[in-house]
Scaffold this motif. Sequence first.
Motif, short mmCIF file in Angstrom:
data_model
loop_
_atom_site.label_atom_id
_atom_site.label_comp_id
_atom_site.label_asym_id
_atom_site.label_seq_id
_atom_site.Cartn_x
_atom_site.Cartn_y
_atom_site.Cartn_z
N ILE A 1 38.49 -14.12 39.24
CA ILE A 1 39.76 -13.64 38.68
C ILE A 1 40.39 -14.71 37.80
O ILE A 1 40.88 -14.43 36.70
CB ILE A 1 40.74 -13.25 39.81
CG1 ILE A 1 40.14 -12.13 40.66
CG2 ILE A 1 42.07 -12.80 39.23
CD1 ILE A 1 40.94 -11.82 41.90
N GLY A 2 40.39 -15.95 38.29
CA GLY A 2 41.02 -17.03 37.56
C GLY A 2 40.40 -17.31 36.21
O GLY A 2 41.07 -17.84 35.31
N LEU A 3 39.14 -16.95 36.03
CA LEU A 3 38.45 -17.19 34.76
C LEU A 3 38.69 -16.10 33.72
O LEU A 3 38.29 -16.25 32.57
CB LEU A 3 36.94 -17.34 35.01
CG LEU A 3 36.51 -18.61 35.74
CD1 LEU A 3 35.02 -18.54 36.08
CD2 LEU A 3 36.82 -19.85 34.92
N ARG A 4 39.35 -15.01 34.13
CA ARG A 4 39.60 -13.92 33.17
C ARG A 4 40.65 -14.36 32.15
O ARG A 4 41.73 -14.81 32.49
CB ARG A 4 40.07 -12.66 33.89
CG ARG A 4 38.97 -11.95 34.66
CD ARG A 4 39.44 -10.57 35.12
NE ARG A 4 39.74 -9.70 34.00
CZ ARG A 4 38.88 -8.88 33.42
NH1 ARG A 4 37.63 -8.83 33.86
NH2 ARG A 4 39.23 -8.11 32.41
N ALA A 5 40.32 -14.16 30.88
CA ALA A 5 41.23 -14.57 29.80
C ALA A 5 42.47 -13.69 29.73
O ALA A 5 43.50 -14.10 29.20
CB ALA A 5 40.49 -14.54 28.46
N ASP A 6 42.38 -12.46 30.26
CA ASP A 6 43.50 -11.52 30.15
C ASP A 6 44.36 -11.46 31.40
O ASP A 6 45.20 -10.57 31.54
CB ASP A 6 42.97 -10.12 29.82
CG ASP A 6 42.02 -9.58 30.90
OD1 ASP A 6 41.59 -10.37 31.77
OD2 ASP A 6 41.70 -8.38 30.87
N LEU A 7 44.18 -12.39 32.34
CA LEU A 7 44.95 -12.36 33.58
C LEU A 7 46.40 -12.73 33.28
O LEU A 7 46.68 -13.81 32.77
CB LEU A 7 44.36 -13.35 34.59
CG LEU A 7 45.03 -13.38 35.97
CD1 LEU A 7 44.83 -12.04 36.67
CD2 LEU A 7 44.47 -14.51 36.82
N PRO A 8 47.35 -11.82 33.58
CA PRO A 8 48.77 -12.12 33.32
C PRO A 8 49.23 -13.37 34.04
O PRO A 8 48.74 -13.69 35.13
CB PRO A 8 49.48 -10.87 33.85
CG PRO A 8 48.45 -9.78 33.76
CD PRO A 8 47.15 -10.46 34.10
N ARG A 9 50.18 -14.05 33.45
CA ARG A 9 50.61 -15.34 33.97
C ARG A 9 51.11 -15.27 35.41
O ARG A 9 50.80 -16.14 36.23
CB ARG A 9 51.70 -15.91 33.06
CG ARG A 9 52.22 -17.27 33.52
CD ARG A 9 53.20 -17.82 32.50
NE ARG A 9 53.90 -18.99 33.00
CZ ARG A 9 53.38 -20.22 33.04
NH1 ARG A 9 52.15 -20.41 32.60
NH2 ARG A 9 54.07 -21.24 33.50
N HIS A 10 51.90 -14.23 35.75
CA HIS A 10 52.46 -14.18 37.10
C HIS A 10 51.37 -14.03 38.16
O HIS A 10 51.47 -14.59 39.25
CB HIS A 10 53.50 -13.06 37.22
CG HIS A 10 52.99 -11.69 36.92
ND1 HIS A 10 52.91 -11.20 35.63
CD2 HIS A 10 52.53 -10.70 37.71
CE1 HIS A 10 52.45 -9.97 35.65
NE2 HIS A 10 52.20 -9.64 36.90
N HIS A 11 50.30 -13.31 37.82
CA HIS A 11 49.17 -13.20 38.75
C HIS A 11 48.41 -14.52 38.82
O HIS A 11 47.96 -14.94 39.89
CB HIS A 11 48.23 -12.08 38.32
CG HIS A 11 48.75 -10.71 38.58
ND1 HIS A 11 49.23 -10.33 39.82
CD2 HIS A 11 48.86 -9.62 37.79
CE1 HIS A 11 49.63 -9.05 39.76
NE2 HIS A 11 49.41 -8.62 38.54
N TYR A 12 48.27 -15.16 37.66
CA TYR A 12 47.53 -16.42 37.62
C TYR A 12 48.22 -17.49 38.48
O TYR A 12 47.59 -18.21 39.24
CB TYR A 12 47.42 -16.90 36.17
CG TYR A 12 46.54 -18.11 35.99
CD1 TYR A 12 45.16 -17.98 35.94
CD2 TYR A 12 47.09 -19.38 35.88
CE1 TYR A 12 44.34 -19.08 35.79
CE2 TYR A 12 46.28 -20.50 35.71
CZ TYR A 12 44.90 -20.33 35.68
OH TYR A 12 44.09 -21.42 35.52
N LEU A 13 49.54 -17.55 38.35
CA LEU A 13 50.28 -18.55 39.11
C LEU A 13 50.22 -18.29 40.61
O LEU A 13 50.08 -19.21 41.42
CB LEU A 13 51.74 -18.58 38.64
CG LEU A 13 51.95 -19.09 37.20
CD1 LEU A 13 53.41 -18.94 36.80
CD2 LEU A 13 51.49 -20.54 37.08
N LYS A 14 50.31 -17.03 40.99
CA LYS A 14 50.20 -16.70 42.42
C LYS A 14 48.81 -17.05 42.93
O LYS A 14 48.66 -17.58 44.04
CB LYS A 14 50.48 -15.21 42.64
CG LYS A 14 50.44 -14.80 44.10
CD LYS A 14 50.80 -13.33 44.29
CE LYS A 14 50.77 -12.97 45.77
NZ LYS A 14 51.09 -11.54 46.00
N LEU A 15 47.80 -16.78 42.13
CA LEU A 15 46.43 -17.08 42.51
C LEU A 15 46.25 -18.58 42.69
O LEU A 15 45.67 -19.05 43.68
CB LEU A 15 45.47 -16.56 41.44
CG LEU A 15 43.97 -16.73 41.70
CD1 LEU A 15 43.53 -15.81 42.82
CD2 LEU A 15 43.19 -16.42 40.44
#
Length: 367
Positions: free
Chosen positions: A186-200
Amino acid sequence: MRSKSAKSSENLLEELQTALSHGTVAHRVETLRRVTDLFVGNAVDYSDDHVRVFDDVFQCLIEQIETSARALLAERLAPIAAAPPKIIRTLALDEVIEVSGPVLSKSERLDEATLIEIARTRGQAHLKAISLRRVLSEALSDVLVTRGDEDVVQSTVSNPGAQLSEGSLADLVTRAERDDDLASCIGLRADLPRHHYLKLVAKASLTVRRKLEAAHPELADDVSSVVQEAAQRIRAASMTRQTERARALVKSLHEDGRLTELQVATFAEQGKFDETNAGLAALAGVAVETAETMMIESRVEGVMILAKVAAMQWSSVRAIIALREKLSGGSQSDMLTLRDAYEALRSSTAQQVLRFHRMQQGATPAA
């Protein structure tokens, strides 16, 4: 005198008539091979009427033939954009994955409805084949994420052509708390929204810390510092232009004296995470990074601490909490209980908790 190609076509027609009327299985297979050769070799030149004729012929020839012959037909027709649609659907619905797999993973002729039907009803091998397609719509990806096993889910998430809905992303980030491999995908996806990325990242950092401290308890303090620094670097790297624009807008409003509690609540109601976060940070007098960390934590108390420091009314706090729940996909909070807790929270207590939190994060108050 007739040409060699005309005689060849005439011979094939005679073979086809024989195969369809009273030919053996071996005869059918050989005729199928020759018909396939004819179609594949000239597919770009055939009209829609020609394709429909081939479609009917293929449907008749594959009756009662062995799996290997059907699988070979699927392999040859799957990459052809103009392949006959009915035979493609028939092959895709085949329960034998050796037959359906090539078509499910490659054929552009399969319609969305058929793919979703198969994804909802077939086994994991069929789902895995679908997950490998060049493009996956949100609706199709949702089914794969919901029904797929670990292998299917990771294959879907790793596919750059897969469109993931907000609901699927929220579910995946939650599931990734227990699965480091999935978290990496998931973390490597370029389209992951910032709020999801930060939670991850926040959850992954905790997992890494625990693993390293368990392996080297004597280095626990050093490990904690290293993990915190790594998380801060990742946070900075994930900054997007949209986030920068949002923070710049809020900063401008704050400097001009136009940033109000009502404006922050409006940002929250509009689903604008970055603006809401920056606005809450400004009103609470803390660094935007500190507010961001408290906003994405699993517990809602962090938001209430910031809001109490900013002297916000409960209606505004409720809007911010609702935004967090919408973006995280978590269960809905008991707003009545939270309201009572917020009203009982003292401003002095909130200030003390916030000072401790800033000390832990190494952040400084916003200017």
